[in-house]
Design a protein around this motif. Structure first.
Motif, PDB file in Angstrom:
ATOM      1  N   ALA A 212     -24.368 -21.146 -15.166  1.00  0.00           N
ATOM      2  CA  ALA A 212     -23.005 -20.289 -15.157  1.00  0.00           C
ATOM      3  C   ALA A 212     -21.908 -20.717 -14.271  1.00  0.00           C
ATOM      4  O   ALA A 212     -21.013 -20.161 -14.385  1.00  0.00           O
ATOM      5  CB  ALA A 212     -23.653 -18.968 -14.661  1.00  0.00           C
ATOM      6  N   TYR A 213     -22.060 -21.695 -13.451  1.00  0.00           N
ATOM      7  CA  TYR A 213     -21.038 -22.317 -12.632  1.00  0.00           C
ATOM      8  C   TYR A 213     -20.232 -23.315 -13.518  1.00  0.00           C
ATOM      9  O   TYR A 213     -19.086 -23.513 -13.183  1.00  0.00           O
ATOM     10  CB  TYR A 213     -21.515 -23.013 -11.472  1.00  0.00           C
ATOM     11  N   ALA A 214     -20.439 -23.598 -14.729  1.00  0.00           N
ATOM     12  CA  ALA A 214     -19.748 -24.454 -15.425  1.00  0.00           C
ATOM     13  C   ALA A 214     -18.680 -23.936 -16.441  1.00  0.00           C
ATOM     14  O   ALA A 214     -18.801 -22.478 -16.445  1.00  0.00           O
ATOM     15  CB  ALA A 214     -20.707 -25.414 -16.319  1.00  0.00           C
ATOM     16  N   HIS A 215     -17.931 -24.749 -16.761  1.00  0.00           N
ATOM     17  CA  HIS A 215     -16.738 -24.238 -17.649  1.00  0.00           C
ATOM     18  C   HIS A 215     -17.647 -23.914 -19.161  1.00  0.00           C
ATOM     19  O   HIS A 215     -17.042 -23.033 -19.797  1.00  0.00           O
ATOM     20  CB  HIS A 215     -15.652 -25.173 -17.781  1.00  0.00           C
ATOM     21  N   SER A 216     -18.578 -24.603 -19.390  1.00  0.00           N
ATOM     22  CA  SER A 216     -19.073 -24.563 -20.608  1.00  0.00           C
ATOM     23  C   SER A 216     -20.431 -25.196 -20.591  1.00  0.00           C
ATOM     24  O   SER A 216     -20.780 -26.018 -19.752  1.00  0.00           O
ATOM     25  CB  SER A 216     -18.342 -25.255 -21.895  1.00  0.00           C
ATOM     26  N   VAL A 217     -21.297 -24.869 -21.673  1.00  0.00           N
ATOM     27  CA  VAL A 217     -22.762 -25.403 -21.737  1.00  0.00           C
ATOM     28  C   VAL A 217     -22.715 -26.003 -23.061  1.00  0.00           C
ATOM     29  O   VAL A 217     -22.461 -25.301 -24.193  1.00  0.00           O
ATOM     30  CB  VAL A 217     -23.642 -24.261 -21.651  1.00  0.00           C
ATOM     31  N   VAL A 218     -23.450 -26.974 -23.154  1.00  0.00           N
ATOM     32  CA  VAL A 218     -23.683 -27.850 -24.589  1.00  0.00           C
ATOM     33  C   VAL A 218     -25.430 -27.559 -24.747  1.00  0.00           C
ATOM     34  O   VAL A 218     -26.176 -28.004 -23.453  1.00  0.00           O
ATOM     35  CB  VAL A 218     -23.248 -29.125 -24.480  1.00  0.00           C
ATOM     36  N   PHE A 219     -25.758 -27.212 -25.609  1.00  0.00           N
ATOM     37  CA  PHE A 219     -27.182 -27.026 -25.810  1.00  0.00           C
ATOM     38  C   PHE A 219     -27.819 -28.065 -26.657  1.00  0.00           C
ATOM     39  O   PHE A 219     -27.263 -28.202 -27.789  1.00  0.00           O
ATOM     40  CB  PHE A 219     -27.550 -25.615 -26.473  1.00  0.00           C
ATOM     41  N   LEU A 220     -28.839 -28.578 -26.489  1.00  0.00           N
ATOM     42  CA  LEU A 220     -29.750 -29.507 -27.218  1.00  0.00           C
ATOM     43  C   LEU A 220     -30.985 -29.199 -27.919  1.00  0.00           C
ATOM     44  O   LEU A 220     -31.720 -28.406 -27.209  1.00  0.00           O
ATOM     45  CB  LEU A 220     -29.857 -31.010 -26.594  1.00  0.00           C
ATOM     46  N   ALA A 221     -31.364 -29.580 -28.970  1.00  0.00           N
ATOM     47  CA  ALA A 221     -32.669 -29.459 -29.509  1.00  0.00           C
ATOM     48  C   ALA A 221     -33.012 -30.550 -30.436  1.00  0.00           C
ATOM     49  O   ALA A 221     -32.125 -30.983 -30.960  1.00  0.00           O
ATOM     50  CB  ALA A 221     -32.742 -27.921 -30.371  1.00  0.00           C
ATOM     51  N   ASP A 222     -34.091 -30.920 -30.517  1.00  0.00           N
ATOM     52  CA  ASP A 222     -34.422 -32.371 -31.222  1.00  0.00           C
ATOM     53  C   ASP A 222     -33.672 -33.332 -31.317  1.00  0.00           C
ATOM     54  O   ASP A 222     -33.378 -33.978 -32.412  1.00  0.00           O
ATOM     55  CB  ASP A 222     -34.845 -31.664 -32.588  1.00  0.00           C
ATOM     56  N   GLY A 223     -32.986 -33.516 -30.054  1.00  0.00           N
ATOM     57  CA  GLY A 223     -31.920 -34.725 -29.984  1.00  0.00           C
ATOM     58  C   GLY A 223     -30.635 -34.507 -30.584  1.00  0.00           C
ATOM     59  O   GLY A 223     -29.648 -35.553 -30.791  1.00  0.00           O
ATOM     60  N   ARG A 224     -30.152 -33.104 -30.913  1.00  0.00           N
ATOM     61  CA  ARG A 224     -29.143 -32.932 -31.620  1.00  0.00           C
ATOM     62  C   ARG A 224     -28.291 -31.658 -30.939  1.00  0.00           C
ATOM     63  O   ARG A 224     -28.995 -30.923 -30.238  1.00  0.00           O
ATOM     64  CB  ARG A 224     -29.252 -32.296 -33.006  1.00  0.00           C
TER      65      ARG A 224
END
Length: 256
Positions: A212-224
């Motif tokens: 939550a401190y970040a500007h954005s979150v990138v989510f990964l699953a199964d290498g994508r």
């Protein structure tokens, strides 16, 4: 001083990373493309085995992609010798790890100046002492790691990462070994480095409160990459992580 691309701190183009053998390949990253603007704070999250640590290692030049390219501030990570890659990292990238990685025989100030010394660069002790003061350790710069708390050691690690004015700082679970209060302090320092000094931070974490401190979150699953979240809150991140973890459990092999 590194020549910075005005808009882009990190670019990944179709990055794949395959481990194992030809008969038994394991795909850790499967065609990941990502662009992160300069002066941003991005968290990388995903279930266990999603590829987030591999993403950080490939993006930081600690591991080589099987396919695809990685560029830092507009400069591709070289594909030549390990020495060339090491020089590239040393000049452009700062690291903050979960276990601090401070040398126990050196003082806080000596730990901060060490990357400059190893790179053969001029050491501005006044500036390095100023960095320690900025992270709240102006009165601890002559202390060795054993004389500092975990939170204080991580502050030294942040000052060390900033010392070479890197294009990009990678933080790998930087609050994993800290208590809640120290973790908040460390995350606030990373956010301040982005806001006040124009740094770019990429942080791998499993903690929604840290993300939550970040500007954005990138989510990964199964290498994508399977999703992104701007202006994250801890609740929104936790909800997304629950969905991804449940999906991963549903698709896990029997007995896993």
């Amino acid at each position: 001083m590194i020549s910075m691309d005005a808009g882009e701190a990190l670019r990944l183009d179709s990055v794949r990373k395959v481990y194992g053998t030809a008969d038994n390949p394991v795909t850790a990253l499967d065609g990941v493309s990502l662009r992160l603007p300069t002066g941003t704070f991005t968290a990388i999250m995903g279930p266990s085995g999603s590829g987030k640590s591999t993403l950080l290692q490939c993006a930081a030049g600690l591991d080589r992609p099987t396919e695809g390219t990685v560029a830092i501030a507009g400069q591709p990570i070289p594909k030549g010798s390990e020495a060339a890659v090491t020089r590239f990292r040393r000049d452009r990238i700062g690291f903050v790890f979960q276990q601090f990685n401070l040398l126990p025989t050196l003082t806080a100030l000596e730990n901060v100046t060490l990357p400059l010394r190893l790179a053969g660069r001029k050491i501005d002790k006044k500036r390095c002492a100023g960095l320690l003061a900025q992270v709240g350790l102006g009165d601890r710069m002559n202390h060795r790691p054993a004389q500092l708390s975990g939170g204080q050691q991580q502050r030294v690690a942040i000052a060390r990462a900033l010392a070479s004015s890197p294009a990009l700082i990678f933080a790998d679970e930087p609050t994993g070994a800290l208590d809640t209060r120290s973790a908040r302090d460390v995350l606030a320092l990373l956010a301040t480095a982005v806001r006040d000094h124009g740094q770019t931070v990429v942080m791998v974490t499993h903690d929604p409160a840290a993300a939550a401190y970040a500007h954005s979150v990138v989510f990964l699953a199964d290498g994508r990459i399977v999703g992104e979240l701007a202006r994250p809150t801890a609740d929104a991140v936790a909800e997304q992580m629950t969905r991804l973890t449940d999906a991963a459990a549903r698709h896990a092999p029997v007995g896993v």
